[in-house]
Write a protein that holds these residues in place. Structure first.
Motif, PDB file in Angstrom:
ATOM      1  N   ILE A  41     -26.708  42.395 -30.557  1.00 15.90           N
ATOM      2  CA  ILE A  41     -26.187  41.818 -31.953  1.00 15.90           C
ATOM      3  C   ILE A  41     -25.657  40.180 -31.726  1.00 15.90           C
ATOM      4  CG2 ILE A  41     -24.295  41.587 -33.479  1.00 15.90           C
ATOM      5  CD1 ILE A  41     -24.516  44.899 -33.111  1.00 15.90           C
ATOM      6  N   LEU A  42     -24.949  40.050 -30.595  1.00 18.76           N
ATOM      7  CA  LEU A  42     -24.818  38.587 -30.144  1.00 18.76           C
ATOM      8  C   LEU A  42     -25.777  37.676 -30.068  1.00 18.76           C
ATOM      9  CD1 LEU A  42     -21.589  38.678 -27.725  1.00 18.76           C
ATOM     10  CD2 LEU A  42     -21.626  38.349 -30.392  1.00 18.76           C
ATOM     11  N   GLY A  43     -26.740  38.068 -29.474  1.00 18.07           N
ATOM     12  CA  GLY A  43     -27.798  37.205 -29.259  1.00 18.07           C
ATOM     13  C   GLY A  43     -28.866  37.188 -30.474  1.00 18.07           C
ATOM     14  N   ALA A  44     -28.604  38.161 -31.436  1.00 15.77           N
ATOM     15  CA  ALA A  44     -29.522  37.785 -32.865  1.00 15.77           C
ATOM     16  C   ALA A  44     -29.066  37.023 -33.773  1.00 15.77           C
ATOM     17  CB  ALA A  44     -29.783  39.175 -33.466  1.00 15.77           C
ATOM     18  N   THR A  45     -27.608  36.546 -33.766  1.00 11.82           N
ATOM     19  CA  THR A  45     -26.880  35.857 -34.707  1.00 11.82           C
ATOM     20  C   THR A  45     -27.108  34.372 -34.638  1.00 11.82           C
ATOM     21  OG1 THR A  45     -24.857  35.411 -35.834  1.00 11.82           O
ATOM     22  CG2 THR A  45     -24.630  35.773 -33.639  1.00 11.82           C
ATOM     23  N   PRO A  46     -27.724  33.524 -35.559  1.00 10.74           N
ATOM     24  CA  PRO A  46     -27.529  32.059 -35.339  1.00 10.74           C
ATOM     25  C   PRO A  46     -26.314  31.647 -35.317  1.00 10.74           C
ATOM     26  CG  PRO A  46     -27.778  32.662 -37.624  1.00 10.74           C
ATOM     27  CD  PRO A  46     -27.772  34.280 -36.781  1.00 10.74           C
ATOM     28  N   ASP A  47     -25.466  32.104 -35.624  1.00  9.00           N
ATOM     29  CA  ASP A  47     -23.890  31.444 -35.432  1.00  9.00           C
ATOM     30  C   ASP A  47     -23.588  31.545 -34.126  1.00  9.00           C
ATOM     31  OD1 ASP A  47     -23.883  31.751 -38.455  1.00  9.00           O
ATOM     32  OD2 ASP A  47     -22.981  33.664 -38.082  1.00  9.00           O
ATOM     33  N   TYR A  58     -13.482  30.437 -21.141  1.00  7.76           N
ATOM     34  CA  TYR A  58     -14.732  31.260 -21.828  1.00  7.76           C
ATOM     35  C   TYR A  58     -15.025  32.538 -21.160  1.00  7.76           C
ATOM     36  CZ  TYR A  58     -15.721  27.434 -24.930  1.00  7.76           C
ATOM     37  OH  TYR A  58     -15.690  26.370 -26.071  1.00  7.76           O
ATOM     38  N   ARG A  59     -14.947  33.561 -21.657  1.00 11.33           N
ATOM     39  CA  ARG A  59     -15.214  35.023 -21.322  1.00 11.33           C
ATOM     40  C   ARG A  59     -16.641  35.419 -21.890  1.00 11.33           C
ATOM     41  NH1 ARG A  59     -13.191  34.288 -16.587  1.00 11.33           N
ATOM     42  NH2 ARG A  59     -11.062  34.051 -16.757  1.00 11.33           N
ATOM     43  N   VAL A  60     -17.003  35.184 -23.098  1.00  9.66           N
ATOM     44  CA  VAL A  60     -18.393  35.756 -23.712  1.00  9.66           C
ATOM     45  C   VAL A  60     -18.823  34.485 -24.543  1.00  9.66           C
ATOM     46  CG1 VAL A  60     -19.103  36.869 -25.485  1.00  9.66           C
ATOM     47  CG2 VAL A  60     -17.494  37.808 -24.001  1.00  9.66           C
ATOM     48  N   ALA A  61     -20.097  34.166 -24.389  1.00 10.29           N
ATOM     49  CA  ALA A  61     -20.727  33.058 -25.052  1.00 10.29           C
ATOM     50  C   ALA A  61     -22.010  33.388 -25.466  1.00 10.29           C
ATOM     51  CB  ALA A  61     -20.597  31.810 -24.249  1.00 10.29           C
ATOM     52  N   ASN A  62     -22.470  33.575 -26.728  1.00 10.10           N
ATOM     53  CA  ASN A  62     -23.770  34.171 -27.231  1.00 10.10           C
ATOM     54  C   ASN A  62     -24.886  32.853 -27.022  1.00 10.10           C
ATOM     55  OD1 ASN A  62     -23.257  32.348 -29.338  1.00 10.10           O
ATOM     56  ND2 ASN A  62     -24.136  33.724 -30.943  1.00 10.10           N
ATOM     57  N   ARG A  63     -26.172  33.405 -27.092  1.00  3.23           N
ATOM     58  CA  ARG A  63     -27.282  32.569 -26.882  1.00  3.23           C
ATOM     59  C   ARG A  63     -27.252  31.338 -27.917  1.00  3.23           C
ATOM     60  NH1 ARG A  63     -31.265  32.338 -29.934  1.00  3.23           N
ATOM     61  NH2 ARG A  63     -30.914  34.033 -31.044  1.00  3.23           N
ATOM     62  N   SER A  64     -26.951  31.496 -29.220  1.00  5.28           N
ATOM     63  CA  SER A  64     -26.861  30.268 -30.193  1.00  5.28           C
ATOM     64  C   SER A  64     -25.918  29.135 -29.635  1.00  5.28           C
ATOM     65  CB  SER A  64     -26.507  30.660 -31.499  1.00  5.28           C
ATOM     66  OG  SER A  64     -27.352  31.474 -32.027  1.00  5.28           O
ATOM     67  N   LEU A 139      -8.915  34.958 -27.644  1.00 12.20           N
ATOM     68  CA  LEU A 139      -9.513  34.188 -29.044  1.00 12.20           C
ATOM     69  C   LEU A 139     -10.716  34.332 -29.103  1.00 12.20           C
ATOM     70  CD1 LEU A 139      -8.117  32.103 -30.881  1.00 12.20           C
ATOM     71  CD2 LEU A 139      -9.112  30.383 -29.471  1.00 12.20           C
ATOM     72  N   LEU A 140     -11.297  34.745 -30.448  1.00 11.82           N
ATOM     73  CA  LEU A 140     -12.691  35.028 -30.900  1.00 11.82           C
ATOM     74  C   LEU A 140     -12.974  33.692 -31.720  1.00 11.82           C
ATOM     75  CD1 LEU A 140     -15.225  36.463 -30.864  1.00 11.82           C
ATOM     76  CD2 LEU A 140     -14.169  37.489 -33.339  1.00 11.82           C
ATOM     77  N   CYS A 141     -13.744  32.811 -31.435  1.00  9.55           N
ATOM     78  CA  CYS A 141     -14.311  31.956 -32.128  1.00  9.55           C
ATOM     79  C   CYS A 141     -15.792  32.136 -32.891  1.00  9.55           C
ATOM     80  CB  CYS A 141     -14.345  30.579 -31.412  1.00  9.55           C
ATOM     81  SG  CYS A 141     -12.791  30.106 -30.633  1.00  9.55           S
ATOM     82  N   ALA A 142     -15.794  32.126 -34.010  1.00  9.34           N
ATOM     83  CA  ALA A 142     -17.127  32.277 -34.798  1.00  9.34           C
ATOM     84  C   ALA A 142     -17.352  31.045 -35.314  1.00  9.34           C
ATOM     85  CB  ALA A 142     -17.410  33.460 -35.752  1.00  9.34           C
ATOM     86  N   VAL A 143     -18.573  30.404 -35.345  1.00 10.43           N
ATOM     87  CA  VAL A 143     -18.943  28.998 -35.585  1.00 10.43           C
ATOM     88  C   VAL A 143     -20.283  28.909 -36.618  1.00 10.43           C
ATOM     89  CG1 VAL A 143     -19.137  26.790 -35.093  1.00 10.43           C
ATOM     90  CG2 VAL A 143     -17.664  27.923 -33.831  1.00 10.43           C
ATOM     91  N   TRP A 144     -20.314  28.466 -37.814  1.00 15.70           N
ATOM     92  CA  TRP A 144     -21.161  28.252 -38.384  1.00 15.70           C
ATOM     93  C   TRP A 144     -21.704  26.699 -38.560  1.00 15.70           C
ATOM     94  CZ3 TRP A 144     -16.900  30.817 -39.971  1.00 15.70           C
ATOM     95  CH2 TRP A 144     -17.012  32.272 -40.028  1.00 15.70           C
ATOM     96  N   ASP A 145     -22.992  26.664 -38.170  1.00 12.51           N
ATOM     97  CA  ASP A 145     -23.644  25.192 -38.463  1.00 12.51           C
ATOM     98  C   ASP A 145     -23.820  25.150 -40.162  1.00 12.51           C
ATOM     99  OD1 ASP A 145     -25.093  22.932 -38.596  1.00 12.51           O
ATOM    100  OD2 ASP A 145     -26.459  23.589 -37.016  1.00 12.51           O
TER     101      ASP A 145
END
Length: 194
Positions: A41-47, A58-64, A139-145
């Motif tokens: 799921i983390l790898g599929a999101t463009p966010d 940083y403990r988790v960072a997705n592909r985007s 802390l969870l950070c979700a970022v949209w371009d």
């Protein structure tokens, strides 16, 4: 001399341990499957999705997010913003992160930052993450371009300025009416005549 436990008791205990071992193996396989699904799921999101711990590491960072920075996951995990961004940006991020953790209140704001492909406009949502016990996990950070959206808004603003300039200096009657029959624009020529 110690007395040996009865054989039936040992066999019963071995069976019980075997059941517990099988259950533990099943729970491990379930957890591994959930972890694979989570990564998919983390790898599929463009966010951009990241998780920082209480020390802002940083403990988790997705592909985007990795692609945005032009770094591998291994180069990001274990680091802080000061290792990944220019100092002024890192200081701003740290202040925002600390505020979210201190207040326990999510924060959403628009930011401009520099990534591997240049300047980007981003909408950043920061949310504190708690363990079941209520302690801060991080802390969870979700970022949209939103760069394209900002560019379109600017192009629309410039287009409206050009039209307004044209309409304001024409001698024609120019007016706009919304779907409810209300006038939303009347040219100066129209105002002078009426």
């Amino acid at each position: 001399m110690t007395k040996e436990p009865p054989r039936e008791g040992l066999e019963s205990r071995v069976k019980e341990l075997g059941k517990k071992l099988a259950l533990a193996q099943q729970e491990k396989e379930t957890a591994q499957a959930q972890c694979r699904q989570f990564k998919a799921i983390l790898g599929a999101t463009p966010d951009f999705i990241v998780l920082k711990d209480q020390k802002f590491i940083y403990r988790v960072a997705n592909r985007s997010f990795c692609e945005f920075l032009g770094k591998s996951e291994e180069e990001i995990l274990g680091n802080t913003d000061f290792d990944l961004f220019p100092r002024p940006e890192a200081e701003r991020y740290r202040l925002d992160d600390a505020k979210v953790l201190e207040t326990g209140t999510p924060q959403i704001q628009d930011e401009v930052t520099t990534g591997n492909n240049g300047k980007k406009h981003l909408r950043v949502a920061k949310t504190p993450v708690f363990e079941e016990t209520g302690n801060h996990l991080g802390l969870l950070c979700a970022v949209w371009d939103i760069t394209e959206q900002k560019q379109l808004e600017e192009a629309l603003r410039r287009s409206e300025e050009k039209f307004r300039t044209f309409a304001d200096f024409t001698h024609n009657w120019e007016y706009w009416i919304d779907p409810h029959g209300n006038y939303v624009y009347i040219s100066p020529s129209c105002e002078r005549i009426t």
